[in-house]
Design a protein around this motif. Structure first.
Motif, PDB file in Angstrom:
ATOM      1  N   ALA A 119       0.829  -1.223   0.000  1.00  0.00           N
ATOM      2  CA  ALA A 119       0.000   0.000   0.000  1.00  0.00           C
ATOM      3  C   ALA A 119       0.861   1.269   0.000  1.00  0.00           C
ATOM      4  CB  ALA A 119      -0.952   0.001   1.195  1.00  0.00           C
ATOM      5  N   LEU A 120       1.734   1.351  -0.993  1.00  0.00           N
ATOM      6  CA  LEU A 120       2.656   2.487  -1.080  1.00  0.00           C
ATOM      7  C   LEU A 120       2.155   3.481  -2.122  1.00  0.00           C
ATOM      8  CD1 LEU A 120       5.915   0.338  -1.402  1.00  0.00           C
ATOM      9  CD2 LEU A 120       5.041   1.399   0.695  1.00  0.00           C
ATOM     10  N   THR A 121       1.902   4.688  -1.702  1.00  0.00           N
ATOM     11  CA  THR A 121       1.475   5.698  -2.678  1.00  0.00           C
ATOM     12  C   THR A 121       2.695   6.349  -3.345  1.00  0.00           C
ATOM     13  OG1 THR A 121       1.298   7.199  -0.828  1.00  0.00           O
ATOM     14  CG2 THR A 121      -0.776   6.348  -1.710  1.00  0.00           C
ATOM     15  N   GLU A 122       3.781   6.455  -2.584  1.00  0.00           N
ATOM     16  CA  GLU A 122       4.971   7.151  -3.092  1.00  0.00           C
ATOM     17  C   GLU A 122       5.719   6.295  -4.128  1.00  0.00           C
ATOM     18  OE1 GLU A 122       9.097   9.054  -1.255  1.00  0.00           O
ATOM     19  OE2 GLU A 122       8.053   7.469  -0.209  1.00  0.00           O
ATOM     20  N   ARG A 123       6.193   6.952  -5.191  1.00  0.00           N
ATOM     21  CA  ARG A 123       7.051   6.251  -6.172  1.00  0.00           C
ATOM     22  C   ARG A 123       8.502   6.533  -5.811  1.00  0.00           C
ATOM     23  NH1 ARG A 123       4.125   5.330 -11.163  1.00  0.00           N
ATOM     24  NH2 ARG A 123       2.046   6.170 -10.919  1.00  0.00           N
ATOM     25  N   ASN A 124       9.149   5.551  -5.276  1.00  0.00           N
ATOM     26  CA  ASN A 124      10.536   5.753  -4.862  1.00  0.00           C
ATOM     27  C   ASN A 124      11.272   4.422  -5.050  1.00  0.00           C
ATOM     28  OD1 ASN A 124      12.908   5.720  -3.280  1.00  0.00           O
ATOM     29  ND2 ASN A 124      12.126   7.377  -2.001  1.00  0.00           N
ATOM     30  N   ASP A 125      12.012   4.320  -6.150  1.00  0.00           N
ATOM     31  CA  ASP A 125      12.634   3.042  -6.515  1.00  0.00           C
ATOM     32  C   ASP A 125      13.596   2.529  -5.452  1.00  0.00           C
ATOM     33  OD1 ASP A 125      11.168   2.907  -8.750  1.00  0.00           O
ATOM     34  OD2 ASP A 125      12.832   3.082 -10.176  1.00  0.00           O
ATOM     35  N   LYS A 126      14.291   3.472  -4.812  1.00  0.00           N
ATOM     36  CA  LYS A 126      15.274   3.042  -3.814  1.00  0.00           C
ATOM     37  C   LYS A 126      14.561   2.321  -2.653  1.00  0.00           C
ATOM     38  CE  LYS A 126      19.439   4.839  -1.692  1.00  0.00           C
ATOM     39  NZ  LYS A 126      19.117   4.816  -0.268  1.00  0.00           N
ATOM     40  N   LYS A 127      13.479   2.954  -2.174  1.00  0.00           N
ATOM     41  CA  LYS A 127      12.730   2.319  -1.076  1.00  0.00           C
ATOM     42  C   LYS A 127      12.073   1.031  -1.562  1.00  0.00           C
ATOM     43  CE  LYS A 127      11.594   6.457   1.542  1.00  0.00           C
ATOM     44  NZ  LYS A 127      10.524   7.423   1.823  1.00  0.00           N
ATOM     45  N   LEU A 128      11.642   1.044  -2.818  1.00  0.00           N
ATOM     46  CA  LEU A 128      10.950  -0.137  -3.348  1.00  0.00           C
ATOM     47  C   LEU A 128      11.873  -1.362  -3.371  1.00  0.00           C
ATOM     48  CD1 LEU A 128       8.018  -0.333  -4.176  1.00  0.00           C
ATOM     49  CD2 LEU A 128       8.714  -0.152  -6.561  1.00  0.00           C
ATOM     50  N   TRP A 129      13.170  -1.114  -3.624  1.00  0.00           N
ATOM     51  CA  TRP A 129      14.120  -2.237  -3.573  1.00  0.00           C
ATOM     52  C   TRP A 129      14.151  -2.853  -2.171  1.00  0.00           C
ATOM     53  CZ3 TRP A 129      15.953  -5.359  -6.993  1.00  0.00           C
ATOM     54  CH2 TRP A 129      16.156  -4.934  -8.308  1.00  0.00           C
ATOM     55  N   ASP A 130      14.042  -2.009  -1.136  1.00  0.00           N
ATOM     56  CA  ASP A 130      14.009  -2.560   0.233  1.00  0.00           C
ATOM     57  C   ASP A 130      12.799  -3.473   0.407  1.00  0.00           C
ATOM     58  OD1 ASP A 130      16.255  -1.134   0.843  1.00  0.00           O
ATOM     59  OD2 ASP A 130      15.177   0.563   1.735  1.00  0.00           O
ATOM     60  N   TYR A 131      11.660  -3.025  -0.127  1.00  0.00           N
ATOM     61  CA  TYR A 131      10.458  -3.866  -0.032  1.00  0.00           C
ATOM     62  C   TYR A 131      10.632  -5.141  -0.867  1.00  0.00           C
ATOM     63  CZ  TYR A 131       7.892  -0.174   2.337  1.00  0.00           C
ATOM     64  OH  TYR A 131       7.471   0.756   3.260  1.00  0.00           O
ATOM     65  N   ALA A 132      11.301  -5.012  -2.012  1.00  0.00           N
ATOM     66  CA  ALA A 132      11.526  -6.193  -2.864  1.00  0.00           C
ATOM     67  C   ALA A 132      12.321  -7.243  -2.095  1.00  0.00           C
ATOM     68  CB  ALA A 132      12.256  -5.785  -4.139  1.00  0.00           C
ATOM     69  N   TYR A 133      13.336  -6.792  -1.368  1.00  0.00           N
ATOM     70  CA  TYR A 133      14.140  -7.732  -0.577  1.00  0.00           C
ATOM     71  C   TYR A 133      13.326  -8.293   0.598  1.00  0.00           C
ATOM     72  CZ  TYR A 133      18.655  -7.154  -2.883  1.00  0.00           C
ATOM     73  OH  TYR A 133      19.680  -7.204  -3.789  1.00  0.00           O
ATOM     74  N   THR A 134      12.452  -7.461   1.174  1.00  0.00           N
ATOM     75  CA  THR A 134      11.652  -7.926   2.321  1.00  0.00           C
ATOM     76  C   THR A 134      10.710  -9.053   1.904  1.00  0.00           C
ATOM     77  OG1 THR A 134      11.710  -5.689   3.184  1.00  0.00           O
ATOM     78  CG2 THR A 134      10.046  -7.134   4.128  1.00  0.00           C
ATOM     79  N   LEU A 135      10.076  -8.897   0.772  1.00  0.00           N
ATOM     80  CA  LEU A 135       9.101  -9.907   0.339  1.00  0.00           C
ATOM     81  C   LEU A 135       9.763 -11.131  -0.296  1.00  0.00           C
ATOM     82  CD1 LEU A 135       6.065 -10.489   0.081  1.00  0.00           C
ATOM     83  CD2 LEU A 135       6.075  -9.320  -2.129  1.00  0.00           C
ATOM     84  N   PHE A 136      10.984 -10.981  -0.723  1.00  0.00           N
ATOM     85  CA  PHE A 136      11.692 -12.008  -1.501  1.00  0.00           C
ATOM     86  C   PHE A 136      11.813 -13.355  -0.771  1.00  0.00           C
ATOM     87  CE2 PHE A 136      15.973 -13.582  -3.041  1.00  0.00           C
ATOM     88  CZ  PHE A 136      15.487 -14.012  -4.256  1.00  0.00           C
ATOM     89  N   ASP A 137      11.734 -14.433  -1.560  1.00  0.00           N
ATOM     90  CA  ASP A 137      11.927 -15.785  -1.030  1.00  0.00           C
ATOM     91  C   ASP A 137      13.308 -16.274  -1.486  1.00  0.00           C
ATOM     92  OD1 ASP A 137      11.945 -18.437  -0.420  1.00  0.00           O
ATOM     93  OD2 ASP A 137      10.071 -18.944  -1.439  1.00  0.00           O
ATOM     94  N   SER A 138      14.325 -16.063  -0.658  1.00  0.00           N
ATOM     95  CA  SER A 138      15.697 -16.365  -1.089  1.00  0.00           C
ATOM     96  C   SER A 138      15.957 -17.868  -1.229  1.00  0.00           C
ATOM     97  CB  SER A 138      16.709 -15.740  -0.129  1.00  0.00           C
ATOM     98  OG  SER A 138      16.465 -16.232   1.158  1.00  0.00           O
ATOM     99  N   ALA A 139      15.068 -18.681  -0.672  1.00  0.00           N
ATOM    100  CA  ALA A 139      15.245 -20.130  -0.811  1.00  0.00           C
ATOM    101  C   ALA A 139      14.804 -20.609  -2.202  1.00  0.00           C
ATOM    102  CB  ALA A 139      14.450 -20.854   0.270  1.00  0.00           C
ATOM    103  N   HIS A 140      13.966 -19.823  -2.863  1.00  0.00           N
ATOM    104  CA  HIS A 140      13.462 -20.231  -4.183  1.00  0.00           C
ATOM    105  C   HIS A 140      13.499 -19.034  -5.144  1.00  0.00           C
ATOM    106  CE1 HIS A 140      11.411 -22.749  -1.123  1.00  0.00           C
ATOM    107  NE2 HIS A 140      11.775 -23.717  -1.954  1.00  0.00           N
ATOM    108  N   PRO A 141      14.699 -18.519  -5.434  1.00  0.00           N
ATOM    109  CA  PRO A 141      14.762 -17.278  -6.231  1.00  0.00           C
ATOM    110  C   PRO A 141      14.127 -17.415  -7.608  1.00  0.00           C
ATOM    111  CG  PRO A 141      16.950 -18.294  -6.009  1.00  0.00           C
ATOM    112  CD  PRO A 141      16.029 -19.029  -5.081  1.00  0.00           C
ATOM    113  N   PHE A 142      14.349 -18.552  -8.256  1.00  0.00           N
ATOM    114  CA  PHE A 142      13.804 -18.745  -9.607  1.00  0.00           C
ATOM    115  C   PHE A 142      12.276 -18.724  -9.563  1.00  0.00           C
ATOM    116  CE2 PHE A 142      12.220 -21.254 -13.118  1.00  0.00           C
ATOM    117  CZ  PHE A 142      12.996 -20.851 -14.188  1.00  0.00           C
ATOM    118  N   GLU A 143      11.707 -19.594  -8.726  1.00  0.00           N
ATOM    119  CA  GLU A 143      10.249 -19.729  -8.682  1.00  0.00           C
ATOM    120  C   GLU A 143       9.587 -18.436  -8.181  1.00  0.00           C
ATOM    121  OE1 GLU A 143      12.422 -21.824  -7.467  1.00  0.00           O
ATOM    122  OE2 GLU A 143      12.079 -23.701  -8.550  1.00  0.00           O
ATOM    123  N   TYR A 144      10.173 -17.833  -7.163  1.00  0.00           N
ATOM    124  CA  TYR A 144       9.584 -16.609  -6.618  1.00  0.00           C
ATOM    125  C   TYR A 144       9.527 -15.509  -7.688  1.00  0.00           C
ATOM    126  CZ  TYR A 144       9.240 -12.140  -4.229  1.00  0.00           C
ATOM    127  OH  TYR A 144       8.853 -10.867  -3.869  1.00  0.00           O
TER     128      TYR A 144
END
Ligand code: SF4
Length: 315
Positions: free
Chosen positions: A146-171
């Motif tokens: 639920a992010l209204t702001e467009r900020n790629d730098k912060k978005l990368w942090d969220y990308a890492y937060t949601l990421f499934d590092s055990a299954h990078p390909f499938e995720y």
């Protein structure tokens, strides 16, 4: 705090993912690299139907691409647009000496490869545990958190937060598929989404991110003059940054001579402007410097922009 949706996401990918996409079944890093570059600005359907297979058939390896002529590469790219991608792909192939780097950090040193593309190639070809962030994934992340702001730098942090590092390909593949088939720009299908349970933006997904003020695209008015001598026409290979390497007819802001024959008008939309041009035929043999004569058959072998193809169709 929303809970991890990884198990649901994995199951969804196993059941509904687009497993038959050729760059998912072909593990060759070069083929994955080509697909990632083509998909940067072009839809999967177009890449699949018209460009991916012919390109790999013509240039089956990184070495074959490096040894080709740039003109041939541009010709195979003709119609895909955003030709800088093709020039960078070619320059990167020459830089690689036949071996694509096997990690994101080194991939980033190649021309035309930014963070998301480096992560995508590394995750898909080498299973490096890194998230990707193409336009589809960006949209999902904005909505999911639920992010209204467009900020790629912060978005990368969220990308890492949601990421499934055990299954990078499938995720990563699942995220791309959800973006392409469920979390759609205008009509997200939230009840079908494996992220629905924990998505913070599902009650009003279109609110994330906040819409941008619409920019009005400038229109460039030009005259295109087709110089003709017998059955040959004059073209020049562009050396400007825009459409560099493609061949084009003479283009000018100047008024045409009144003796020239009017052939019609062409309109071409580019990402940053619209070209509107009146096209004229000039049969006097005063050829501007640097132009060369070509027959219609020879023109068919050259790589032209869409605008210049429209000019050819007026002849
Ligand atoms: S629940 Fe809806 S808004 Fe949230 S990620 Fe899925 S499709 Fe997008």
């Amino acid at each position: 705090m929303n809970t991890s949706p990884h198990a649901t996401l994995l199951q969804w990918y196993a059941d509904h993912g687009r497993h038959d996409l050729p760059w998912r079944t072909n593990p060759d890093p070069y083929a994955i690299y080509v697909s990632e570059i083509m998909l940067q600005q072009t839809q999967v359907k177009t890449v699949l139907e018209r460009f991916y297979f012919p390109f790999l058939e013509r240039f089956p390896t990184l070495t074959a691409l490096a040894e080709a002529d740039l003109d041939d590469v541009l010709k195979m790219w003709e119609g895909l647009g955003y030709y800088t991608r093709a020039r960078n792909l070619y320059a990167a192939a020459r830089q690689c000496n036949g071996q694509l780097p096997d990690n994101a950090l080194d991939l980033l040193n190649l021309p035309g490869i930014g963070q998301s593309t480096a992560h995508a190639i590394a995750a898909f070809a080498y299973r490096e545990p890194l998230p990707i962030m193409d336009a589809n994934v960006k949209r999902i992340l904005h909505r999911y958190y639920a992010l209204t702001e467009r900020n790629d730098k912060k978005l990368w942090d969220y990308a890492y937060t949601l990421f499934d590092s055990a299954h990078p390909f499938e995720y990563n593949q699942a995220m791309m598929d959800i973006g392409a088939t469920i979390c759609l720009p205008k009509k997200p299908l939230c009840p079908l989404c494996p992220l629905e349970k924990s998505c913070l933006g599902k009650t009003s997904p279109l609110a994330y991110p906040a819409s941008k003020a619409k920019k009005i695209k400038p229109v460039r008015f030009r005259n295109i003059i087709v110089y003709q001598k017998e059955n040959r026409y004059a073209l020049i290979q562009r050396r400007t940054r825009f459409l560099s390497g493609l061949w084009s007819f003479y283009e000018s802001e100047d008024k045409p001579d009144i003796h020239m024959k009017y052939l019609g008008e062409i309109i071409q939309n580019y990402s940053h402007f619209t070209l509107e041009a009146h096209v004229y035929l000039c049969t006097e043999s005063v050829l501007p410097e640097g132009y060369e004569w070509f027959s219609v058959e020879e023109i068919a072998q050259l790589s032209l922009s869409r605008a210049d193809h429209k000019v050819v169709s007026l002849l």
